[in-house]
Scaffold this motif. Structure first.
Motif, short mmCIF file in Angstrom:
data_model
loop_
_atom_site.label_atom_id
_atom_site.label_comp_id
_atom_site.label_asym_id
_atom_site.label_seq_id
_atom_site.Cartn_x
_atom_site.Cartn_y
_atom_site.Cartn_z
N LYS A 49 50.86 -34.96 28.93
CA LYS A 49 51.04 -34.47 27.56
C LYS A 49 50.71 -32.99 27.43
O LYS A 49 51.40 -32.25 26.74
CB LYS A 49 50.17 -35.29 26.60
N THR A 50 49.63 -32.55 28.07
CA THR A 50 49.20 -31.16 27.89
C THR A 50 49.63 -30.26 29.04
O THR A 50 49.63 -29.04 28.91
CB THR A 50 47.67 -31.08 27.78
N LYS A 78 48.00 -29.83 31.62
CA LYS A 78 46.79 -29.33 32.24
C LYS A 78 46.64 -29.89 33.66
O LYS A 78 46.85 -31.08 33.89
CB LYS A 78 45.57 -29.75 31.40
#
Ligand code: ZN
Length: 65
Positions: free
Chosen positions: A42-43, A45
């Motif tokens: 989702k991010t 990261k």
């Protein structure tokens, strides 16, 4: 649930696999050169990354020099 697709390795250009695990973790791995990249889906990261010639990186358990 894991979805796997074959991609070109960003490190060596050979065939690598990209897996999305439970829509939360994205894992890119290449058997030819040991490239590994694990990201939050989702991010984006980076959770863990490794490539030959590049110092390994792990956000969960950082290596203290
Ligand atoms: Zn590779």
């Amino acid at each position: 649930m894991t979805k796997t697709q074959t991609i070109h390795c960003p490190n060596c250009g050979d065939r690598a696999t990209r897996s999305v695990i439970d829509n939360s973790i994205k894992r890119t791995a290449c058997e030819s050169c040991d490239y590994l990249l694990i990201q939050c889906f989702k991010t984006g990261k980076v959770i863990e990354a490794y490539a030959p010639g590049i110092k390994s990186f792990c956000a969960i358990n950082p290596v203290s020099a």
